[in-house]
Design a protein around this motif. Sequence first.
Motif, PDB file in Angstrom:
ATOM      1  N   LEU A   1      20.619  63.061 -12.155  1.00 18.35           N
ATOM      2  CA  LEU A   1      20.319  64.375 -12.707  1.00 18.35           C
ATOM      3  C   LEU A   1      20.218  65.408 -11.604  1.00 18.35           C
ATOM      4  O   LEU A   1      19.887  65.083 -10.461  1.00 18.35           O
ATOM      5  CB  LEU A   1      18.990  64.323 -13.472  1.00 18.35           C
ATOM      6  CG  LEU A   1      18.868  63.207 -14.512  1.00 18.35           C
ATOM      7  CD1 LEU A   1      17.456  63.174 -15.086  1.00 18.35           C
ATOM      8  CD2 LEU A   1      19.891  63.387 -15.624  1.00 18.35           C
ATOM      9  N   GLY A   2      20.471  66.640 -11.976  1.00 18.65           N
ATOM     10  CA  GLY A   2      20.339  67.709 -10.996  1.00 18.65           C
ATOM     11  C   GLY A   2      20.964  68.972 -11.563  1.00 18.65           C
ATOM     12  O   GLY A   2      21.787  68.907 -12.484  1.00 18.65           O
TER      13      GLY A   2
ATOM     14  N   SER B   1      19.333  66.594 -19.179  1.00 22.71           N
ATOM     15  CA  SER B   1      18.496  65.504 -18.693  1.00 22.71           C
ATOM     16  C   SER B   1      17.832  64.700 -19.793  1.00 22.71           C
ATOM     17  O   SER B   1      17.721  63.483 -19.696  1.00 22.71           O
ATOM     18  CB  SER B   1      17.398  66.059 -17.787  1.00 22.71           C
ATOM     19  OG  SER B   1      17.978  66.835 -16.788  1.00 22.71           O
TER      20      SER B   1
ATOM     21  N   VAL C   1      17.025  62.016  -9.364  1.00 21.86           N
ATOM     22  CA  VAL C   1      17.151  63.467  -9.434  1.00 21.86           C
ATOM     23  C   VAL C   1      17.526  63.971  -8.045  1.00 21.86           C
ATOM     24  O   VAL C   1      16.861  63.619  -7.053  1.00 21.86           O
ATOM     25  CB  VAL C   1      15.822  64.127  -9.889  1.00 21.86           C
ATOM     26  CG1 VAL C   1      15.996  65.640 -10.000  1.00 21.86           C
ATOM     27  CG2 VAL C   1      15.354  63.547 -11.222  1.00 21.86           C
TER      28      VAL C   1
ATOM     29  N   GLU D   1      18.657  67.392  -5.535  1.00 23.12           N
ATOM     30  CA  GLU D   1      18.670  68.848  -5.342  1.00 23.12           C
ATOM     31  C   GLU D   1      19.365  69.114  -4.025  1.00 23.12           C
ATOM     32  O   GLU D   1      19.020  68.492  -2.999  1.00 23.12           O
ATOM     33  CB  GLU D   1      17.228  69.381  -5.252  1.00 23.12           C
ATOM     34  CG  GLU D   1      16.625  69.745  -6.599  1.00 23.12           C
ATOM     35  CD  GLU D   1      15.145  70.142  -6.504  1.00 23.12           C
ATOM     36  OE1 GLU D   1      14.435  69.946  -7.498  1.00 23.12           O
ATOM     37  OE2 GLU D   1      14.715  70.594  -5.411  1.00 23.12           O
TER      38      GLU D   1
ATOM     39  N   TYR E   1      13.738  70.498 -15.514  1.00 23.09           N
ATOM     40  CA  TYR E   1      14.968  70.112 -16.227  1.00 23.09           C
ATOM     41  C   TYR E   1      14.834  69.998 -17.735  1.00 23.09           C
ATOM     42  O   TYR E   1      15.824  69.873 -18.436  1.00 23.09           O
ATOM     43  CB  TYR E   1      15.506  68.772 -15.682  1.00 23.09           C
ATOM     44  CG  TYR E   1      15.783  68.837 -14.216  1.00 23.09           C
ATOM     45  CD1 TYR E   1      16.901  69.519 -13.729  1.00 23.09           C
ATOM     46  CD2 TYR E   1      14.922  68.249 -13.307  1.00 23.09           C
ATOM     47  CE1 TYR E   1      17.152  69.605 -12.379  1.00 23.09           C
ATOM     48  CE2 TYR E   1      15.149  68.326 -11.950  1.00 23.09           C
ATOM     49  CZ  TYR E   1      16.265  69.001 -11.494  1.00 23.09           C
ATOM     50  OH  TYR E   1      16.508  69.094 -10.154  1.00 23.09           O
TER      51      TYR E   1
ATOM     52  N   SER F   1      12.965  59.618  -8.151  1.00 28.85           N
ATOM     53  CA  SER F   1      13.664  58.533  -8.826  1.00 28.85           C
ATOM     54  C   SER F   1      12.628  57.685  -9.547  1.00 28.85           C
ATOM     55  O   SER F   1      11.444  57.716  -9.204  1.00 28.85           O
ATOM     56  CB  SER F   1      14.457  57.679  -7.830  1.00 28.85           C
ATOM     57  OG  SER F   1      13.587  57.031  -6.942  1.00 28.85           O
TER      58      SER F   1
ATOM     59  N   VAL G   1       9.833  66.833 -13.654  1.00 29.95           N
ATOM     60  CA  VAL G   1      11.112  66.768 -14.359  1.00 29.95           C
ATOM     61  C   VAL G   1      11.067  67.682 -15.577  1.00 29.95           C
ATOM     62  O   VAL G   1      12.001  68.447 -15.837  1.00 29.95           O
ATOM     63  CB  VAL G   1      11.440  65.315 -14.784  1.00 29.95           C
ATOM     64  CG1 VAL G   1      12.722  65.241 -15.588  1.00 29.95           C
ATOM     65  CG2 VAL G   1      11.543  64.420 -13.551  1.00 29.95           C
TER      66      VAL G   1
END
Length: 237
Positions: A33-34, A197, A209, A211, A234, A218, A230
């Motif tokens: 994710l990001g 997400s 995750v 950036e 997100y 994680s 998170v």
Amino acid sequence: MLEIRDLHASYGHGDVLHGLNLSIETGSVTALLGANGAGKSTVMRAISGLMKPTRGEIRYEGQDISGMGAERVVRRGLALVPEGRKVFAPLSVAENLEMGAFQYLIKRDATRYHTQLEFVLELFPKLKERLPQTAGTLSGGEQQMLAIGRALMSAPKMLLLDEPSMGLAPLVVKQIFETLSELSGKGMTIFICEQNSEVTLRHANYGYVIESGRLVLSGNAKELLADARVKEAYLGG
Ligand code: ATP
């Protein structure tokens, strides 16, 4: 199954990945994710052999595949569903699926082709109805199914998906993720990068995750879903 160690990658103006470490267990659904531009697609490109990392290792089934080249990576059982689907718009659905099978079609392995085609059409009955239709005339959701189907035609052991939910309505996104869960239930290892997400973590076992090309978080998908950081960054607070 896949271990990434100290991965650096660049498009020529300094690194966009700065020493990523992550691992993907056999049979798991793992999320990356990001935000936009974090480097998710770059990770996918590096794994699938579309770009050579500037540093680091990508070990797949114990062997370093970094810089191996896309064709050899596919032959080892890794298939990418690219961002934006990239179906061959002027070709039919059937021809798009054939393209995914080219590595064994050039060896005239018709048995394998038919086995794989049957598997894909059972997973996506909609594609069966549309085999002669031009791919460019399919809806976005159907094109995503086709892109996944095309990747599955290579009979992969691990499927990489680059933002499969992009531009799709929530109901279609739900269907796509349910199909991915079904595939996972059949033993497929799945690695998904997403900006969406919540739906991704709901269908994943583990998540990372990133950036600006660096790992920031994680953990188990359930823990990440409940994580305030998170949620704030997100999941809309
Ligand atoms: P997105 O959700 O937009 O796809 P992402 O997390 O997948 O974002 P990447 O596409 O991996 O991010 O991009 C990481 C960084 O690399 C960004 O700063 C982006 O501008 C840059 N980048 C990506 N592709 C190229 C390219 N072909 N040439 C130059 N820079 C690129």
